[in-house]
Design a protein around this motif. Structure first.
Motif, mmCIF file in Angstrom:
data_model
loop_
_atom_site.group_PDB
_atom_site.id
_atom_site.type_symbol
_atom_site.label_atom_id
_atom_site.label_comp_id
_atom_site.label_asym_id
_atom_site.label_seq_id
_atom_site.Cartn_x
_atom_site.Cartn_y
_atom_site.Cartn_z
ATOM 1 N N ALA A 249 -5.457 0.836 -13.918
ATOM 2 C CA ALA A 249 -5.600 -0.135 -13.446
ATOM 3 C C ALA A 249 -5.113 -1.057 -12.155
ATOM 4 C CB ALA A 249 -5.231 -1.379 -14.576
ATOM 5 N N GLY A 250 -3.816 -0.971 -12.034
ATOM 6 C CA GLY A 250 -3.621 -1.566 -10.754
ATOM 7 C C GLY A 250 -3.897 -0.375 -10.071
ATOM 8 N N PHE A 251 -4.007 1.088 -9.913
ATOM 9 C CA PHE A 251 -4.699 1.826 -8.288
ATOM 10 C C PHE A 251 -5.953 0.899 -8.167
ATOM 11 C CE2 PHE A 251 -7.613 5.043 -7.648
ATOM 12 C CZ PHE A 251 -6.886 5.502 -6.279
ATOM 13 N N THR A 252 -6.708 0.991 -9.605
ATOM 14 C CA THR A 252 -8.339 -0.094 -9.195
ATOM 15 C C THR A 252 -7.934 -0.652 -8.337
ATOM 16 O OG1 THR A 252 -8.723 1.171 -11.491
ATOM 17 C CG2 THR A 252 -10.320 -0.148 -10.053
ATOM 18 N N LEU A 253 -6.921 -2.212 -8.621
ATOM 19 C CA LEU A 253 -6.867 -3.384 -7.815
ATOM 20 C C LEU A 253 -6.030 -3.014 -6.715
ATOM 21 C CD1 LEU A 253 -6.543 -6.333 -9.532
ATOM 22 C CD2 LEU A 253 -4.016 -6.240 -9.119
ATOM 23 N N SER A 254 -5.987 -2.122 -6.554
ATOM 24 C CA SER A 254 -4.559 -2.023 -5.124
ATOM 25 C C SER A 254 -6.660 -1.122 -4.365
ATOM 26 C CB SER A 254 -3.630 -1.520 -5.368
ATOM 27 O OG SER A 254 -4.462 -0.036 -4.537
ATOM 28 N N THR A 255 -6.811 -0.710 -4.859
ATOM 29 C CA THR A 255 -7.505 -0.101 -3.522
ATOM 30 C C THR A 255 -9.217 -1.012 -3.408
ATOM 31 O OG1 THR A 255 -7.776 2.521 -5.312
ATOM 32 C CG2 THR A 255 -9.330 1.835 -3.787
ATOM 33 N N ALA A 256 -9.740 -1.953 -4.282
ATOM 34 C CA ALA A 256 -9.762 -2.955 -4.409
ATOM 35 C C ALA A 256 -9.168 -4.121 -3.131
ATOM 36 C CB ALA A 256 -10.933 -3.827 -5.492
ATOM 37 N N LEU A 257 -8.690 -4.581 -3.427
ATOM 38 C CA LEU A 257 -7.812 -5.389 -2.079
ATOM 39 C C LEU A 257 -7.354 -4.447 -1.513
ATOM 40 C CD1 LEU A 257 -4.956 -6.616 -4.608
ATOM 41 C CD2 LEU A 257 -6.673 -8.013 -3.508
ATOM 42 N N GLY A 258 -6.991 -3.395 -0.802
ATOM 43 C CA GLY A 258 -7.372 -2.998 0.355
ATOM 44 C C GLY A 258 -8.500 -2.873 0.930
ATOM 45 N N ALA A 259 -9.619 -2.532 0.331
ATOM 46 C CA ALA A 259 -11.297 -2.213 0.956
ATOM 47 C C ALA A 259 -11.367 -3.796 1.136
ATOM 48 C CB ALA A 259 -11.854 -2.255 0.253
ATOM 49 N N LEU A 260 -11.275 -4.535 0.195
ATOM 50 C CA LEU A 260 -11.488 -6.166 1.350
ATOM 51 C C LEU A 260 -10.338 -6.544 2.849
ATOM 52 C CD1 LEU A 260 -11.336 -8.514 -1.943
ATOM 53 C CD2 LEU A 260 -12.886 -7.972 -0.733
ATOM 54 N N ARG A 261 -9.074 -5.779 2.052
ATOM 55 C CA ARG A 261 -8.197 -6.520 3.536
ATOM 56 C C ARG A 261 -8.687 -5.042 5.026
ATOM 57 N NH1 ARG A 261 -2.395 -6.451 3.387
ATOM 58 N NH2 ARG A 261 -3.201 -3.845 4.047
ATOM 59 N N ARG A 262 -9.195 -4.356 4.768
ATOM 60 C CA ARG A 262 -9.805 -4.052 5.930
ATOM 61 C C ARG A 262 -11.313 -3.880 6.156
ATOM 62 N NH1 ARG A 262 -8.538 0.610 3.052
ATOM 63 N NH2 ARG A 262 -10.561 1.328 3.418
ATOM 64 N N GLY A 263 -12.389 -4.656 4.881
ATOM 65 C CA GLY A 263 -13.691 -5.188 5.666
ATOM 66 C C GLY A 263 -13.328 -6.558 6.011
#
Lengths: 263, 257
Positions: A249-263
């Motif tokens: 669950a942490g991985f999913t959250l961090s991947t989503a946040l990472g994508a948001l930050r980049r995008g």
């Protein structure tokens, strides 16, 4: 305080997560996920052998995991089709371990406990082994950190600086075997690789240097261990898989946040 | 002057295959030596043997005591999962001060990149950062293995000018392996043509006129080598140390090529 089984479980989970974090980073950077699997699965065979010869399970798991790690290191250095080879070794080790365990007619063996962990049954002696192993791994990795990073970046760069990449690989293999032996009680042989790579991968989007990635991975791993234990008690789910599910669950959250930050 | 690194009858094998045989090689302080040769000629294997990454099957490699080598690898494939700033990279494997890092980056023409991620650098910047890292230990010998493989021709030419400047300023010897024959040879004191063994060796002019070299690389490089002769004719009369050409003249030479 250590009389409470939940306190012991929490301490065991934190110890395993702490040891797994920096090593998990190397597993991710060097693309050794299958290598982790092969080493961890071999530990089941180690457990079966330890019970058959009445030696400590920790020693048996450590010895066989180490032998497997060395064998895989040697074979993959010679042969470049390492992916297939590692797949064969990883799953054969598991199968042979399970077959060996079935021969143990005079010893009662709870296979599920070794496959998926039995963190709620951790004793004081187990805790000592887990934290002792974690301390050993952290010392090893801390001592070789600069050299292992250089060898991971580029073997020739390491050579030119007087570092032997094969030696660093051996130390990494040794540390990995210790983590496997330590974490088998916590998440079980099948999910050890998950405990290694998921916190590290979750830390990646927020790290600018290798060190911050390892520290973040440790934090995420510890949080997952505590959250998983909590969920396990609240919902009566198996503890090891709950810890890994929390990490996922942490991985999913961090991947989503990472994508948001980049995008 | 005694050699920094010497090989004597060096033979290298991978399994049954001999990639290099009977190589006698030496590089002295301050020299720029270039190794040229077709693919699979054993160039990179020689480099690896010199830095100690490949054990000789026969013969030996002798290094001067306490030799400091700066190594710039052919390419550095950075795994995307490994976060690494330029500044952090410079501290591998030996931690260096911020001041030393800044100086090295400036020296290599990559000032101000310290806080960038390695993965976001352009090819030319990346090579300069690799060079900066190699310079940190004040090397007596700089080894560049196809260091310009990923650069276009102007980029490669600029990089070699930088190498010449570094040699001029620090006095370090330079050993390069390269494909960019005309660019790299013009900057060399000595060229070694390799094809499983040493085919020929000497000043760039001698090598470029050797029949074995022509056989390996064809006649196609003639124009560039004519340029090379022109290039060297004028400053060998004067100060042999100086490889500085006025900018305009350099452009004229490139236009001729």
């Amino acid at each position: 305080m250590l009389d409470d089984f939940m306190v012991r479980a929490a301490l065991a989970g934190m110890g395993a997560a702490l040891a797994a974090a920096p090593l998990g980073c190397f597993v991710v950077w060097r693309r050794m996920a299958y290598f982790g699997d092969a080493t961890a699965h071999a530990a089941i065979l180690g457990v079966a052998l330890a019970l058959a010869f009445s030696i400590s399970v920790f020693t048996g798991a450590l010895a066989v995991a180490l032998l497997m790690g060395l064998a895989v290191t040697m074979l993959s250095a010679r042969d470049h089709a390492a992916d297939t080879l590692l797949g064969v070794m990883a799953h054969s080790a598991l199968a042979v371990g399970l077959v060996a365990a079935s021969f143990l007619t005079n010893v009662r063996i709870d296979l599920m406990a070794y496959l998926f962990g039995d963190i709620l049954a951790v004793s004081r002696a187990d805790l000592a082994v887990i934290w002792g192993g974690a301390a050993l791994v952290l010392c090893l990795v801390g001592w070789r950190w600069q050299a292992m990073l250089t060898a991971t970046l580029n073997p020739e760069l390491a050579r030119a600086a007087g570092i032997d990449p094969r030696r660093e690989q051996l130390i990494l293999t040794l540390a990995l075997a210790v983590v496997v032996a330590v974490a088998i009680k916590v998440v079980g042989a099948l999910l050890i690789t998950a405990l290694l790579i998921i916190p590290a991968a979750s830390a990646r989007p927020f790290a600018r240097t290798p060190e911050t990635m390892a520290l973040l991975a440790a934090g995420i791993g510890i949080a997952a261990a505590l959250a998983g234990l909590g969920a396990s008690v609240s919902f009566d789910t198996p503890a090891g898989p709950s810890i890994v599910a929390a990490a996922a669950a942490g991985f999913t959250l961090s991947t989503a946040l990472g994508a948001l930050r980049r995008g | 002057m005694s050699a920094l690194i010497e090989t004597h009858d060096l033979t290298l094998r991978f399994g049954d295959r001999t990639v290099l045989r009977d190589v006698d090689f030496a590089i002295r302080p301050g020299e720029i030596v270039t190794v040229v040769g077709p693919n699979g000629s054993g160039k990179s294997s020689l480099m690896r043997a010199l830095i100690g990454g490949l054990k000789p099957a026969a013969g030996r490699v002798t290094r001067a005591r306490g030799l400091r080598v700066g190594y710039v690898p052919q390419k550095l494939v950075l795994d995307r999962t490994l976060p690494m700033t330029v500044r952090r990279f410079l501290s591998l494997p030996r931690r260096v001060t911020d001041e030393a890092a800044r100086e090295a980056l400036a020296r290599a023409g990559a000032a101000g990149t310290g806080q960038q991620q390695l993965a976001t650098l352009s090819g030319g910047q990346f090579q300069r950062v690799l060079l900066a890292r190699a310079l940190l230990d004040r090397p007596q010998l700089l080894i560049l293995d196809e260091a310009t493989a990923g650069l276009d021709q102007p980029g490669a030419a600029a990089f070699y000018r930088l190498i010449e400047d570094v040699r001029h300023d620090t006095g370090c010897a330079v050993l390069m392996v390269s494909h960019d024959l005309h660019v790299v040879m013009s900057a060399s004191d000595r060229v070694i043509c390799l094809n499983g063994h040493v085919c020929c060796e000497g000043t760039p002019q001698v090598v470029s006129e050797a029949p074995v070299y022509r056989a390996l690389f064809g006649e196609g490089t003639r124009g560039a080598l004519a340029l090379y002769r022109h290039h060297h004719d004028h400053h060998h009369h004067g100060d042999a140390q100086s490889h500085d050409h006025p900018q305009a003249e350099r452009h004229a030479e490139q236009a001729e090529a």
